[in-house]
Design a protein around this motif. Structure first.
Motif, mmCIF file in Angstrom:
data_model
loop_
_atom_site.group_PDB
_atom_site.id
_atom_site.type_symbol
_atom_site.label_atom_id
_atom_site.label_comp_id
_atom_site.label_asym_id
_atom_site.label_seq_id
_atom_site.Cartn_x
_atom_site.Cartn_y
_atom_site.Cartn_z
ATOM 1 N N GLY A 44 -4.868 -5.082 -11.357
ATOM 2 C CA GLY A 44 -5.910 -5.869 -10.706
ATOM 3 C C GLY A 44 -5.695 -6.515 -9.394
ATOM 4 O O GLY A 44 -6.365 -6.982 -8.809
ATOM 5 N N THR A 45 -4.565 -6.069 -8.893
ATOM 6 C CA THR A 45 -4.280 -6.451 -7.432
ATOM 7 C C THR A 45 -4.638 -5.367 -6.576
ATOM 8 O O THR A 45 -4.804 -4.208 -6.957
ATOM 9 N N GLU A 46 -4.756 -5.953 -5.155
ATOM 10 C CA GLU A 46 -5.200 -4.642 -4.317
ATOM 11 C C GLU A 46 -3.783 -3.743 -4.045
ATOM 12 O O GLU A 46 -3.859 -2.751 -3.295
ATOM 13 N N PHE A 47 -2.502 -4.024 -4.523
ATOM 14 C CA PHE A 47 -1.390 -3.218 -4.563
ATOM 15 C C PHE A 47 -1.236 -2.125 -5.242
ATOM 16 O O PHE A 47 -0.357 -1.350 -5.544
ATOM 17 N N GLU A 48 -2.115 -1.943 -6.293
ATOM 18 C CA GLU A 48 -2.231 -1.049 -7.189
ATOM 19 C C GLU A 48 -2.352 0.739 -6.681
ATOM 20 O O GLU A 48 -1.603 1.532 -7.173
ATOM 21 N N GLN A 49 -3.094 0.494 -5.393
ATOM 22 C CA GLN A 49 -2.975 1.735 -4.963
ATOM 23 C C GLN A 49 -1.837 2.484 -4.017
ATOM 24 O O GLN A 49 -1.707 3.444 -3.429
ATOM 25 N N TYR A 50 -0.803 1.446 -3.833
ATOM 26 C CA TYR A 50 0.281 2.052 -2.969
ATOM 27 C C TYR A 50 1.230 2.722 -3.553
ATOM 28 O O TYR A 50 1.495 2.610 -4.882
ATOM 29 N N THR A 51 1.920 3.704 -2.778
ATOM 30 C CA THR A 51 2.924 4.571 -3.512
ATOM 31 C C THR A 51 4.138 3.580 -3.821
ATOM 32 O O THR A 51 4.402 2.386 -3.232
ATOM 33 N N LEU A 52 5.197 3.913 -4.615
ATOM 34 C CA LEU A 52 6.192 3.154 -5.126
ATOM 35 C C LEU A 52 7.212 2.926 -3.938
ATOM 36 O O LEU A 52 7.821 2.056 -3.577
ATOM 37 N N GLU A 53 7.296 4.043 -3.167
ATOM 38 C CA GLU A 53 8.356 3.984 -1.864
ATOM 39 C C GLU A 53 7.510 2.851 -0.851
ATOM 40 O O GLU A 53 8.119 2.159 -0.303
ATOM 41 N N ASP A 54 6.212 2.947 -0.892
ATOM 42 C CA ASP A 54 5.681 1.975 0.415
ATOM 43 C C ASP A 54 5.862 0.422 -0.428
ATOM 44 O O ASP A 54 6.164 -0.240 0.334
ATOM 45 N N LEU A 55 5.698 0.138 -1.550
ATOM 46 C CA LEU A 55 5.588 -1.130 -2.119
ATOM 47 C C LEU A 55 7.334 -1.314 -1.927
ATOM 48 O O LEU A 55 7.507 -2.710 -1.658
ATOM 49 N N LEU A 56 8.092 -0.554 -2.165
ATOM 50 C CA LEU A 56 9.633 -1.243 -1.922
ATOM 51 C C LEU A 56 10.064 -1.234 -0.398
ATOM 52 O O LEU A 56 10.744 -2.154 -0.238
ATOM 53 N N ASN A 65 4.839 -13.584 -5.798
ATOM 54 C CA ASN A 65 5.054 -13.137 -7.480
ATOM 55 C C ASN A 65 5.086 -11.787 -7.520
ATOM 56 O O ASN A 65 5.843 -11.121 -8.354
ATOM 57 N N LEU A 66 4.647 -11.066 -6.449
ATOM 58 C CA LEU A 66 4.758 -9.358 -6.596
ATOM 59 C C LEU A 66 6.014 -9.188 -6.241
ATOM 60 O O LEU A 66 6.372 -7.870 -6.501
ATOM 61 N N GLN A 67 6.785 -9.747 -5.248
ATOM 62 C CA GLN A 67 8.073 -9.343 -4.673
ATOM 63 C C GLN A 67 9.079 -9.169 -5.787
ATOM 64 O O GLN A 67 9.598 -8.168 -6.135
ATOM 65 N N TRP A 68 8.942 -9.902 -6.644
ATOM 66 C CA TRP A 68 9.821 -9.981 -7.935
ATOM 67 C C TRP A 68 9.448 -8.845 -8.775
ATOM 68 O O TRP A 68 10.425 -7.982 -9.309
ATOM 69 N N VAL A 69 8.373 -8.658 -8.968
ATOM 70 C CA VAL A 69 7.908 -7.467 -9.800
ATOM 71 C C VAL A 69 8.325 -6.075 -9.318
ATOM 72 O O VAL A 69 8.764 -4.835 -9.932
ATOM 73 N N VAL A 70 8.012 -5.957 -8.036
ATOM 74 C CA VAL A 70 8.244 -4.902 -7.116
ATOM 75 C C VAL A 70 9.582 -4.514 -7.100
ATOM 76 O O VAL A 70 10.324 -3.291 -7.369
ATOM 77 N N LYS A 71 10.725 -5.512 -6.576
ATOM 78 C CA LYS A 71 11.887 -5.495 -6.411
ATOM 79 C C LYS A 71 12.613 -5.022 -7.928
ATOM 80 O O LYS A 71 13.558 -4.046 -7.958
ATOM 81 N N ASN A 72 12.436 -5.718 -8.686
ATOM 82 C CA ASN A 72 12.921 -5.539 -10.068
ATOM 83 C C ASN A 72 12.311 -4.238 -10.970
ATOM 84 O O ASN A 72 13.035 -3.440 -11.514
ATOM 85 N N HIS A 73 11.167 -4.466 -11.395
ATOM 86 C CA HIS A 73 10.686 -3.401 -12.188
ATOM 87 C C HIS A 73 10.038 -2.137 -11.384
ATOM 88 O O HIS A 73 10.707 -0.949 -11.784
ATOM 89 N N GLY A 74 9.733 -2.302 -10.121
ATOM 90 C CA GLY A 74 9.719 -1.005 -9.272
ATOM 91 C C GLY A 74 10.805 -0.612 -8.728
ATOM 92 O O GLY A 74 10.954 0.727 -8.790
ATOM 93 N N GLY A 75 11.794 -1.230 -8.598
ATOM 94 C CA GLY A 75 13.151 -0.834 -8.241
ATOM 95 C C GLY A 75 13.829 -0.059 -9.177
ATOM 96 O O GLY A 75 14.386 1.009 -9.320
#
Ligand code: MN
Length: 197
Positions: A44-56, A65-75
């Motif tokens: 539901g966020t605009e960041f759904e479309q980005y690759t995992l590499e781009d997000l990290l 709130n998304l920094q935590w999600v991306v760093k921990n779950h995405g990492g």
């Protein structure tokens, strides 16, 4: 939607170095769970479309709130994908190109292996040891928990999981034995392709 990579070998293919039960639990439980959490966090966020590499790579620019999600779950997802991709039960021989890159950065393959093992053993607690690239330099680093080279603007070449769940069933406290064994499972073809493409 992000997904975990397809396991490139059977659960028991890495025995006796990594036992089938460890591979199965690590892959179906540890790996999958955090992929699901990442997808839920981004949903539901605009960041759904980005690759995992781009997000990290750009994670400091994300909302708090998304920094935590991306760093921990995405990492967690990214690191386990790399861990799986760079491991094989097939014999792979380092290309001349790979040998040259390693020798140029570390003096010799023996020095590289020595430093890699030292970094793995000197990591206090949970995390991973990495071969990473910054500009044209190859560096061996270790990072705690879910951190990885992308968070620091570097490229990840090889990452080995030294969380206890990666080895404890078979090796218990013998991390050095796990590292010695795990080293023999490195997929040098993938490392070479990542490094030179
Ligand atoms: Mn793990």
């Amino acid at each position: 939607m992000h997904s975990i990579i397809k396991l490139p070998y059977a659960y028991n293919a890495l025995e006796p170095i990594i036992d089938a039960k460890t591979v199965e639990i690590h892959y179906t439980k540890h790996h999958q769970t955090y992929c699901d959490k990442l997808n839920a966090g981004l949903s539901g966020t605009e960041f759904e479309q980005y690759t995992l590499e781009d997000l990290l790579t750009h994670y400091p620019q994300l909302p708090d709130n998304l920094q935590w999600v991306v760093k921990n779950h995405g990492g967690w997802l990214y690191n386990h994908n790399i861990y799986r991709q760079t491991m094989t039960n097939k014999e792979t021989t380092p290309s001349q190109n790979l040998e040259t890159s390693i020798s140029k950065s570390f003096g010799s393959r023996m020095n590289f292996e020595k430093e890699f093992k030292e970094k793995a053993l000197s990591l206090f607690g949970s995390g991973r040891v990495w071969l990473e690239k910054e500009w044209n330099n190859l560096i061996i680093s270790h990072y705690p928990n879910q951190e990885n080279p992308l968070l620091y603007g570097k490229q990840a070449i090889l990452g080995i999981d030294v969380w206890e769940h990666a080895y404890y069933l078979h090796y218990q406290n013998r991390r050095a034995d796990y590292i010695n064994g795990r080293r023999t499972l490195i997929n040098r073809d993938i490392v070479d392709a990542t490094l030179h493409n």
